[in-house]
Design an enzyme around this catalytic site. Structure first.
Site, PDB file in Angstrom:
ATOM      1  N   GLU A 119       0.847  -1.188   0.000  1.00 53.76           N
ATOM      2  CA  GLU A 119       0.000   0.000   0.000  1.00 53.76           C
ATOM      3  C   GLU A 119       0.885   1.241   0.000  1.00 53.76           C
ATOM      4  OE1 GLU A 119      -4.097   1.672   2.018  1.00 53.76           O
ATOM      5  OE2 GLU A 119      -2.661   0.703   3.296  1.00 53.76           O
ATOM      6  N   GLY A 162       3.157   2.222  10.880  1.00 53.10           N
ATOM      7  CA  GLY A 162       3.067   1.561  12.169  1.00 53.10           C
ATOM      8  C   GLY A 162       2.675   0.098  11.975  1.00 53.10           C
ATOM      9  N   ALA A 163       1.764  -0.121  11.028  1.00 50.98           N
ATOM     10  CA  ALA A 163       1.301  -1.468  10.748  1.00 50.98           C
ATOM     11  C   ALA A 163       0.575  -1.466   9.408  1.00 50.98           C
ATOM     12  CB  ALA A 163       0.348  -1.936  11.843  1.00 50.98           C
ATOM     13  N   GLU A 175      -2.414  -3.710   7.078  1.00 52.92           N
ATOM     14  CA  GLU A 175      -3.501  -4.678   7.218  1.00 52.92           C
ATOM     15  C   GLU A 175      -3.548  -5.767   6.157  1.00 52.92           C
ATOM     16  OE1 GLU A 175      -3.798  -1.448   6.229  1.00 52.92           O
ATOM     17  OE2 GLU A 175      -5.402  -1.169   4.785  1.00 52.92           O
ATOM     18  N   ASN A 176      -2.432  -6.128   5.511  1.00 52.53           N
ATOM     19  CA  ASN A 176      -2.470  -7.161   4.471  1.00 52.53           C
ATOM     20  C   ASN A 176      -3.447  -8.281   4.849  1.00 52.53           C
ATOM     21  OD1 ASN A 176      -0.039  -5.913   3.301  1.00 52.53           O
ATOM     22  ND2 ASN A 176       0.918  -6.770   5.133  1.00 52.53           N
ATOM     23  N   HIS A 200      -7.189  -1.718  14.964  1.00 52.43           N
ATOM     24  CA  HIS A 200      -7.317  -0.958  13.716  1.00 52.43           C
ATOM     25  C   HIS A 200      -7.054  -1.863  12.500  1.00 52.43           C
ATOM     26  CE1 HIS A 200      -6.530   2.738  11.147  1.00 52.43           C
ATOM     27  NE2 HIS A 200      -5.892   1.805  10.455  1.00 52.43           N
ATOM     28  N   GLU A 201      -5.960  -2.589  12.522  1.00 56.70           N
ATOM     29  CA  GLU A 201      -5.619  -3.413  11.358  1.00 56.70           C
ATOM     30  C   GLU A 201      -6.633  -4.533  11.155  1.00 56.70           C
ATOM     31  OE1 GLU A 201      -3.639  -1.952   9.586  1.00 56.70           O
ATOM     32  OE2 GLU A 201      -2.657  -0.691  11.088  1.00 56.70           O
ATOM     33  N   GLU A 204      -9.444   4.230   6.231  1.00 55.58           N
ATOM     34  CA  GLU A 204      -8.678   4.647   7.409  1.00 55.58           C
ATOM     35  C   GLU A 204      -9.537   5.311   8.486  1.00 55.58           C
ATOM     36  OE1 GLU A 204      -6.117   3.322   7.818  1.00 55.58           O
ATOM     37  OE2 GLU A 204      -5.306   2.843   5.848  1.00 55.58           O
TER      38      GLU A 204
HETATM   39  N1  BES Z   1      -3.103   1.062   5.873  1.00 52.70           N
HETATM   40  C1  BES Z   1      -2.317   1.635   6.901  1.00 52.70           C
HETATM   41  C2  BES Z   1      -0.843   1.521   6.654  1.00 52.70           C
HETATM   42  C3  BES Z   1      -0.296   2.495   5.642  1.00 52.70           C
HETATM   43  C4  BES Z   1      -0.076   3.806   5.990  1.00 52.70           C
HETATM   44  C5  BES Z   1       0.005   2.100   4.362  1.00 52.70           C
HETATM   45  C6  BES Z   1       0.429   4.697   5.064  1.00 52.70           C
HETATM   46  C7  BES Z   1       0.500   2.979   3.436  1.00 52.70           C
HETATM   47  C8  BES Z   1       0.722   4.288   3.784  1.00 52.70           C
HETATM   48  C9  BES Z   1      -2.623   0.979   8.236  1.00 52.70           C
HETATM   49  O1  BES Z   1      -3.879   0.408   8.340  1.00 52.70           O
HETATM   50  C10 BES Z   1      -2.592   2.047   9.271  1.00 52.70           C
HETATM   51  O2  BES Z   1      -3.431   2.885   9.237  1.00 52.70           O
HETATM   52  N2  BES Z   1      -1.623   2.030  10.164  1.00 52.70           N
HETATM   53  C11 BES Z   1      -1.473   3.042  11.180  1.00 52.70           C
HETATM   54  C12 BES Z   1      -1.756   2.499  12.540  1.00 52.70           C
HETATM   55  C13 BES Z   1      -3.075   2.882  13.141  1.00 52.70           C
HETATM   56  C14 BES Z   1      -3.180   2.485  14.582  1.00 52.70           C
HETATM   57  C15 BES Z   1      -3.523   4.291  12.926  1.00 52.70           C
HETATM   58  C16 BES Z   1      -0.045   3.512  11.130  1.00 52.70           C
HETATM   59  O3  BES Z   1       0.753   2.906  10.435  1.00 52.70           O
HETATM   60  O4  BES Z   1       0.265   4.490  11.808  1.00 52.70           O
HETATM   61 ZN    ZN Z   2      -5.414   1.748   8.563  1.00 52.04          ZN
END
Ligand code: BES
Ligand code: ZN
Length: 876
Positions: free
Chosen positions: A136, A269-270, A272-273, A305-306, A328
């Site tokens: 992503e 941070g993470a 969601e694959n 969240h994931e 999101e």
């Molecule tokens: N889908 C996002 C990860 C992501 C972020 C992919 C930016 C590509 C670009 C994931 O679900 C996400 O939102 N992660 C958050 C954590 C959450 C607790 C808000 C993150 O990475 O901060």
């Molecule tokens: Zn997310």
């Protein structure tokens, strides 16, 4: 009919005349050489006459001679780098219907944390590589040629060829594994229909622990070898979240298994694959002895969240990145719902106001953007993973839920998920379902919030028996924008027993107080001891500016502790924002803050301290002569609560009190409270001798580290060196991040530069730079900016991801407070700006100008000094 490959250039989306149905992918990563090779066989449905296949590929060498479509070789193969597309032309028009395109390709396991990349870890004292994917938003095309847009859902069947001793994971369970010498071939089950950005692969050495949901879905947490005990907490939250979402969305978890895994180098941070969720170490691993209460919360929220995305995002996917917020915003909102139910004692919905606050703060900039934002090129996508999509998105959902009612809202969401399962949806599709299920004008209402940037401030004025309301767009630069919204309003008067709910549709409206006040009050009018609060519990995404009389009533209500925690938070946040925008004096903000000095709740004080730190920062530049006294006043405001919690944990105390202690100690250190700093340093020395000392539990360490750094200088640098020593000795990501966040907080400029240079060494993972950037002291802002200019070329090369490079720009520029600096920064960037951080740059510059304007206004406040001195003398 398309005649030349050229005509596919410069388009924001791929043509739809041929769509993928099924990918059969074989990938062979070479972890030593950091390369990979692969082959793809993709079943495509051709739906309109064309002699071309147009798909995405980037940083890949596709072997043109290997390409076939139903055994026919193409007549031309062109890769357009800028558009990241591969155009395959055939001699004849392709037959309508299904056909299979095959090709071979090779690529690099890069070190940029995107596409197919390598991460490093230690195993038995040796450094090893693992192979990981992060696709992503638009980086699956860096691993295999594909239709890399969320709406091209297809089934994926993966096969990996990897060293026999390694663990190889993907979205689906393994169906077959055959060993041949040092290599094994691992085949995975075919996936259901899914988008490319959710495909995942991880290859390395791991241990795991396992549990299962009530429905029997196997859930595993994979960690570094020997560290599975740190995965237990996330596993528990994961299983509970899956059970909860299954009920909430009235749909079972869609896949046969779920794996969650910690990756040492990870840009977000993470992620969601589908069926294989990846995390940075600090967002997944929790250790009773080594983690803080806030680490624990972060892990819970991230997991929740994931896993919410497995439904909202993975099963039902946004049709295009314009609707990213559907992913999101929803995952963020629903994660609070899950965590609230798993840990009711955390008061999670009140903590949700942290999200609303970040959304409101960002969206008060003229350089904000609407929730639904136009996206024309892949390079623009990453920049919209911001507080607007996440925090404003989540907040307007909470606003809508509160307007429609929780039950109706849940039922409608469940039917939306059913209706669009394995498919894609746009924002309007969600509104349509909600409208159908509830009969309310959801689309009209919500469109004002998602297609229009910004939000209103509601001016509230009492005129006899009427409460007069007027809306105008709120902007931190003090101007008022052109927007108007349909605003879900709520109000109450003197108590929460009677309240009124209505929509403010036009510019202005008025309501009779008997509509929302207990009858007595309505007869007598709003007296000395009464109050009117709008936006009850801050469910609405807007601010309120009360007239003086109403504001005074609320200030009294705060003092008398008559209000809900959420309203206490809303009042101080709105007041701060209005003050920044010069709509209210700093003097009156300080008076209001003073009303909170007996507060002892973590959720409220976390907002109060954040406002205090903002005031402290601006007063340094605005009123240098008075800033010492303002600091003393702010310290005084926090001291009662701080004395109550002290430094030492108490047996059986609540999670929130633990959070409160760490919050207040940190704030007092930042405000320069001598006693707290001295005590922090004292405890740090004890901790240096004994890392298990109960005198410095993980929750209080950051405060102690900052205290140490406040007293470090070039000539007396032992504290800095000790922190580095701890950094080098620990293998815990959360501990490392606490130290990184402290190193640059020194008042000594040379030490700040040293910390920034340390950040560039290979002792600091690229993913962790933002901790250092986030800690830069006010005294260090000039040298940090000079440092950034000097190192710019290296920085853009090393941190190409939008969020990381934006951190560099934002943390070095936003602390400035003068027009001259803003001009200097603009000049530096005029030849260097890129889409990945353009908005972050403009926003940072806007913040600088907002501060400059605020400073001018503070300078002309006639009663500021007098008020500060008077409040300082007041009894505690
Ligand atoms: N889908 C996002 C990860 C992501 C972020 C992919 C930016 C590509 C670009 C994931 O679900 C996400 O939102 N992660 C958050 C954590 C959450 C607790 C808000 C993150 O990475 O901060
Ligand atoms: Zn997310």
């Amino acid at each position: 009919m398309a005649e030349s490959p050229e005509q596919f250039r410069g388009q924001s989306r791929l043509p739809r005349f041929a769509e993928p149905l099924r990918y059969d992918l074989l990938l062979r990563p070479d972890l030593a050489a950091c390369t990979f090779s692969g082959s793809a066989a993709v079943a495509v449905a051709v739906s309109a006459p064309t002699r071309f296949l147009v798909l995405n590929a980037a940083d890949l060498s596709v072997d043109g001679s290997s390409i076939r479509f139903q055994d026919v070789a193409p007549t031309e193969v062109v890769q357009f780098e800028e558009d990241e597309i591969l155009v395959i032309g055939f001699g004849q028009v392709l037959p309508i219907g299904e056909g299979v395109v095959t090709m071979n390709f090779t690529g690099t396991l890069n070190d940029q944390m995107r596409g197919f990349y390598r991460s490093k870890y230690d195993y038995n004292g040796e450094s090893r590589n693992m192979a990981v994917t992060q696709f992503e938003a638009a980086d699956a095309r860096r691993c295999f040629p594909c239709w890399d847009e969320p709406a091209f859902k297809a089934k994926f069947k993966l096969t990996l060829e990897v060293p026999t001793e390694l663990v190889a994971l993907s979205n689906m369970p393994v169906v077959k594994e055959t060993v041949h010498g040092p290599l094994k071939t691992v085949c995975y089950e075919e996936s259901p229909l899914m988008s490319t950005y959710l495909v995942a692969i991880v290859v390395g050495l791991f241990d795991y622990i396992e549990s299962s949901t009530l429905e029997g879905t196997k859930v595993r947490v994979y960690t570094q070898v020997g560290k599975t005990s740190q995965g237990k907490f996330a596993l528990d939250v994961g299983v509970k979240s899956l059970d909860l979402y299954k009920d909430y969305f009235a749909t079972p978890y869609p896949l046969p298994k779920l794996d969650m895994i910690a990756i040492p180098d990870f840009s977000a941070g993470a992620m969601e694959n589908y069926g294989l969720v990846t995390y940075r170490d600090s967002a997944l691993l929790y250790d009773e002895q080594l983690s803080s209460a806030s680490n624990k919360q972060q892990v819970a929220i991230t997991v929740a969240h994931e896993l919410a995305h497995q439904w909202f995002g993975n099963l039902v996917t946004m049709e295009w990145w314009t609707h990213l917020w559907l992913n999101e915003g929803f995952a963020s909102w629903v994660s609070y719902l899950a965590v609230e139910s798993i840990f009711p004692e955390w008061n999670n919905w009140t903590q949700f106001l942290d999200e609303t606050t970040s959304g409101l703060r960002l969206d008060a900039l003229a350089e904000s953007h609407p929730i639904e934002v136009e996206v024309n090129h892949a390079s623009e996508i990453d920049a919209i993973f911001d507080s607007i999509s996440y925090d404003k998105g989540a907040s307007v959902i909470r606003m809508l839920q509160s307007y429609l009612g929780a039950d109706r809202f849940q039922k409608a969401l469940a039917s939306y998920i059913k209706k669009y399962a394995y498919s894609n949806a746009k924002t309007e599709d969600l509104w349509a379902v909600l409208e159908e299920e509830t009969g309310e004008p959801v689309k009209d209402l919500m469109t004002t919030w998602t297609k229009q940037q910004g939000y209103p401030v509601i001016f509230a004025k009492l005129n006899g028996q009427y409460l007069e309301l007027e809306q105008a767009q709120f902007l931190s630069d003090g101007s008022s924008g052109p927007g108007t919204w349909i605003v879900p309003m709520t109000s109450c008067c003197g108590s929460y027993d009677v309240n009124k709910k209505f929509l403010l549709k036009g510019k202005a409206d008025k309501i009779h107080i008997k509509d929302f006040a207990a009858s007595q009050t309505a007869d007598r009018g709003i007296g000395q001891n009464s109050w009117i609060k709008l936006n009850i519990d801050q469910t609405g995404f807007y601010r309120v500016k009360y007239d003086d009389e109403l504001a005074a009533g609320l200030e009294n209500a705060v003092k008398a502790n008559k209000l809900s925690l959420m309203d206490m938070i809303g009042i101080v946040e709105d007041s701060y924002a209005l003050s920044v925008a010069c709509k209210q004096t700093l003097t009156s903000l300080l008076r209001l803050l003073n009303a909170y000095r007996h507060e002892s709740d973590y959720t409220v004080l976390s907002h109060v301290t954040s406002v205090c730190l903002g005031v402290n920062k601006i007063s340094t530049d605005a009123t240098p002569d008075l800033s010492r006294d303002i600091k003393q006043l702010l310290i005084k405001l926090l001291l009662l609560a701080a004395k109550r919690v002290g430094w030492d944990p108490k047996v059986g105390e609540s999670h929130l009190d633990v959070m409160l202690r760490s919050l207040l100690l940190l704030a007092l250190v930042k405000l320069g409270h001598d006693e707290t700093i001295a005590e922090g340093i004292r405890r740090f020395h004890i901790f240096l001798e004994d890392r298990k000392s109960p005198l410095l539990p993980p929750d209080n360490r950051k405060a102690a580290y900052l205290a140490v750094m406040r007293s470090v200088s070039t000539s007396s640098r032992a504290g800095y060196d000790s922190l580095l020593k701890i950094y080098r000795e620990t293998s815990e990501a959360q501990e490392k991040s606490r130290i990184l966040g402290s190193l640059s907080s020194c008042p000594d400029k040379d030490i700040v530069v040293e910390a920034l240079n340390f950040m560039l060494t290979d002792e600091v993972r690229n993913q962790d730079a933002f901790y250092v950037l986030g800690g830069i002291s006010l005294e260090g802002r000039e040298v940090a900016w000079a440092w950034l200019q000097e190192n710019w070329d290296h920085v853009v090369k090393t941190w190409p991801s939008s969020s990381l490079i934006s951190d560099f720009v934002n943390s070095t520029i936003s602390p400035f407070t003068s027009e001259e600096r803003a001009a200097e920064v603009s000049e530096f960037f005029c030849t260097r700006v890129k889409p990945s951080f353009e908005r972050a740059l403009k926003q940072s510059l806007e913040r600088v100008r907002i501060s400059a304007r605020w400073i001018e206004s503070i300078k002309s406040e006639p009663n500021l000094a007098q008020t500060v001195h008077q409040l300082l003398l007041e009894e505690m």
